[in-house]
Design a protein around this motif. Structure first.
Motif, PDB file in Angstrom:
ATOM      1  N   LYS A  34       0.731  -1.353   0.020  1.00  0.00           N
ATOM      2  CA  LYS A  34       0.059   0.305  -0.563  1.00  0.00           C
ATOM      3  C   LYS A  34       0.884   1.333   0.357  1.00  0.00           C
ATOM      4  O   LYS A  34       0.920   2.027  -0.508  1.00  0.00           O
ATOM      5  CB  LYS A  34      -0.943  -0.180   1.093  1.00  0.00           C
ATOM      6  N   ALA A  35       1.724   1.470   0.627  1.00  0.00           N
ATOM      7  CA  ALA A  35       2.756   2.607   0.887  1.00  0.00           C
ATOM      8  C   ALA A  35       2.917   2.475  -0.651  1.00  0.00           C
ATOM      9  O   ALA A  35       3.324   3.896  -0.570  1.00  0.00           O
ATOM     10  CB  ALA A  35       3.737   2.203   1.866  1.00  0.00           C
ATOM     11  N   THR A  36       4.200   1.427  -1.035  1.00  0.00           N
ATOM     12  CA  THR A  36       4.655   1.754  -2.437  1.00  0.00           C
ATOM     13  C   THR A  36       4.115   1.619  -3.410  1.00  0.00           C
ATOM     14  O   THR A  36       4.151   3.200  -4.285  1.00  0.00           O
ATOM     15  CB  THR A  36       5.238   0.447  -2.759  1.00  0.00           C
ATOM     16  N   VAL A  37       2.675   1.533  -3.250  1.00  0.00           N
ATOM     17  CA  VAL A  37       1.897   1.877  -4.555  1.00  0.00           C
ATOM     18  C   VAL A  37       1.443   3.641  -4.164  1.00  0.00           C
ATOM     19  O   VAL A  37       1.505   4.296  -5.010  1.00  0.00           O
ATOM     20  CB  VAL A  37       0.572   0.950  -4.455  1.00  0.00           C
ATOM     21  N   ILE A  38       1.019   3.885  -2.904  1.00  0.00           N
ATOM     22  CA  ILE A  38       0.659   5.480  -3.217  1.00  0.00           C
ATOM     23  C   ILE A  38       2.075   6.577  -3.229  1.00  0.00           C
ATOM     24  O   ILE A  38       1.990   7.309  -4.252  1.00  0.00           O
ATOM     25  CB  ILE A  38       0.244   5.858  -1.376  1.00  0.00           C
TER      26      ILE A  38
END
Length: 93
Positions: A34-38
């Protein structure tokens, strides 16, 4: 367009990034994905779009895209193979 609720382009970008994150990080790494995609999505946005679209907005939209992506992974064997590291052979456009 985004302010009027026309988010299809951003949703498509997020879908592609979610698939890549799933392939790269695998199962059990939800918060990292999630953090990476954001971060990836925010990096790809044009500068002017960053004035309108916050990271929080991307996060909210990501929840919708993630539910859609999970449906597609289940329904599409080729996509499931890709996520699991099997290279797909493209035969026609």
């Amino acid at each position: 367009l985004y302010m009027r609720g026309e988010t299809a382009v951003l949703e498509n970008l997020l879908f592609a990034l979610v698939v890549e994150a799933e392939r790269q990080f695998g199962e059990g790494t939800g918060e990292l994905k999630k953090a990476t995609v954001i971060a990836w999505a925010y990096e790809k946005l044009p500068r002017v779009a960053k004035l309108i679209i916050s990271k929080r907005s991307i996060e909210r939209l990501l929840e919708t895209v993630l539910a859609y992506a999970k449906e597609k992974w289940t329904a599409n064997p080729a996509l499931h193979k890709y996520i699991n590291g099997v290279e797909l052979e493209i035969t026609e456009f």
